[in-house]
Write a protein that holds these residues in place. Structure first.
Motif, PDB file in Angstrom:
ATOM      1  N   GLY A   1     -12.210   5.586 -44.883  1.00  0.00           N
ATOM      2  CA  GLY A   1     -12.182   5.598 -46.465  1.00  0.00           C
ATOM      3  C   GLY A   1     -11.957   7.621 -46.845  1.00  0.00           C
ATOM      4  O   GLY A   1     -12.289   7.283 -47.832  1.00  0.00           O
ATOM      5  N   SER A   2     -11.265   7.735 -45.517  1.00  0.00           N
ATOM      6  CA  SER A   2     -11.196   9.493 -46.069  1.00  0.00           C
ATOM      7  C   SER A   2     -10.782   9.675 -47.613  1.00  0.00           C
ATOM      8  O   SER A   2     -10.108   9.004 -47.812  1.00  0.00           O
ATOM      9  N   ALA A   3     -11.169  10.580 -47.869  1.00  0.00           N
ATOM     10  CA  ALA A   3     -10.773  11.076 -49.113  1.00  0.00           C
ATOM     11  C   ALA A   3      -9.875  12.391 -49.131  1.00  0.00           C
ATOM     12  O   ALA A   3      -8.916  12.688 -50.242  1.00  0.00           O
ATOM     13  N   ASP A   4     -10.633  13.085 -48.146  1.00  0.00           N
ATOM     14  CA  ASP A   4      -9.257  14.682 -47.350  1.00  0.00           C
ATOM     15  C   ASP A   4      -8.015  13.987 -47.017  1.00  0.00           C
ATOM     16  O   ASP A   4      -7.343  12.666 -47.229  1.00  0.00           O
ATOM     17  N   ASP A   5      -7.586  14.688 -46.007  1.00  0.00           N
ATOM     18  CA  ASP A   5      -5.555  14.496 -45.838  1.00  0.00           C
ATOM     19  C   ASP A   5      -5.553  13.601 -44.665  1.00  0.00           C
ATOM     20  O   ASP A   5      -4.359  13.461 -43.574  1.00  0.00           O
ATOM     21  N   SER A   6      -7.144  12.938 -43.740  1.00  0.00           N
ATOM     22  CA  SER A   6      -7.090  12.378 -43.206  1.00  0.00           C
ATOM     23  C   SER A   6      -6.284  11.447 -42.436  1.00  0.00           C
ATOM     24  O   SER A   6      -5.259  11.300 -42.038  1.00  0.00           O
ATOM     25  N   ARG A   7      -6.349  10.599 -43.827  1.00  0.00           N
ATOM     26  CA  ARG A   7      -5.185   9.439 -43.897  1.00  0.00           C
ATOM     27  C   ARG A   7      -3.686   9.200 -43.807  1.00  0.00           C
ATOM     28  O   ARG A   7      -3.346   8.905 -42.714  1.00  0.00           O
ATOM     29  N   GLU A   8      -2.712  10.818 -43.816  1.00  0.00           N
ATOM     30  CA  GLU A   8      -2.147  11.016 -43.711  1.00  0.00           C
ATOM     31  C   GLU A   8      -1.501  11.761 -42.630  1.00  0.00           C
ATOM     32  O   GLU A   8      -0.893  10.967 -41.714  1.00  0.00           O
ATOM     33  N   TYR A   9      -2.478  12.193 -41.881  1.00  0.00           N
ATOM     34  CA  TYR A   9      -2.196  12.711 -40.197  1.00  0.00           C
ATOM     35  C   TYR A   9      -2.337  11.832 -39.722  1.00  0.00           C
ATOM     36  O   TYR A   9      -1.369  11.760 -38.393  1.00  0.00           O
ATOM     37  N   LEU A  10      -3.328  10.320 -39.723  1.00  0.00           N
ATOM     38  CA  LEU A  10      -3.441   9.524 -38.576  1.00  0.00           C
ATOM     39  C   LEU A  10      -1.880   8.895 -38.828  1.00  0.00           C
ATOM     40  O   LEU A  10      -1.734   8.090 -37.949  1.00  0.00           O
ATOM     41  N   ALA A  11      -2.011   8.567 -40.301  1.00  0.00           N
ATOM     42  CA  ALA A  11      -0.735   7.971 -40.210  1.00  0.00           C
ATOM     43  C   ALA A  11       1.309   8.413 -39.865  1.00  0.00           C
ATOM     44  O   ALA A  11       1.416   8.215 -38.914  1.00  0.00           O
ATOM     45  N   GLY A  12       0.835   9.415 -39.375  1.00  0.00           N
ATOM     46  CA  GLY A  12       2.593  10.160 -39.139  1.00  0.00           C
ATOM     47  C   GLY A  12       1.880   9.990 -37.472  1.00  0.00           C
ATOM     48  O   GLY A  12       2.495   9.304 -36.798  1.00  0.00           O
TER      49      GLY A  12
END
Length: 100
Positions: A45-56
């Motif tokens: 449940g990260s609230a920073d840009d981690s999810r976008e980085y990981l999705a890439g």
């Protein structure tokens, strides 16, 4: 990176925020790991840009399985969830603040 039916090693990383730590961890892993493995990342449940980085990374085939949880369910839950995603001979837990 193609995804084997059964990996020799299931490497699971659990993240929650701390994008720079996660980036350093994964980039060092990619640069220094050649043994056949499958990489599973569980984001708590990260609230920073981690999810976008990981999705890439997932879209580029660098992460074999990516689980994006809506809320932080804890590290133990994250690792158990990650290990259940891909059968392997060996299972390894990698904290996202580890640099190889």
């Amino acid at each position: 990176m193609s995804q084997p039916a059964t990996a020799q090693v299931n490497l699971t990383v659990v993240t929650c925020n701390r994008l720079e730590c996660t980036r350093e961890c994964l980039e060092s892993l990619f640069a220094r790991t050649s043994h056949p493995y499958s990489l599973v990342v569980v984001d708590n449940g990260s609230a920073d840009d981690s999810r976008e980085y990981l999705a890439g990374l997932h879209a580029a085939g660098r992460i074999h399985r990516l689980i994006l949880l809506e809320e932080n369910r804890g590290v133990s839950c994250g690792y158990n969830l990650g290990w259940s995603q891909l059968a392997a001979e060996h299972y390894v837990k990698i904290d996202n603040d580890v640099v190889f």
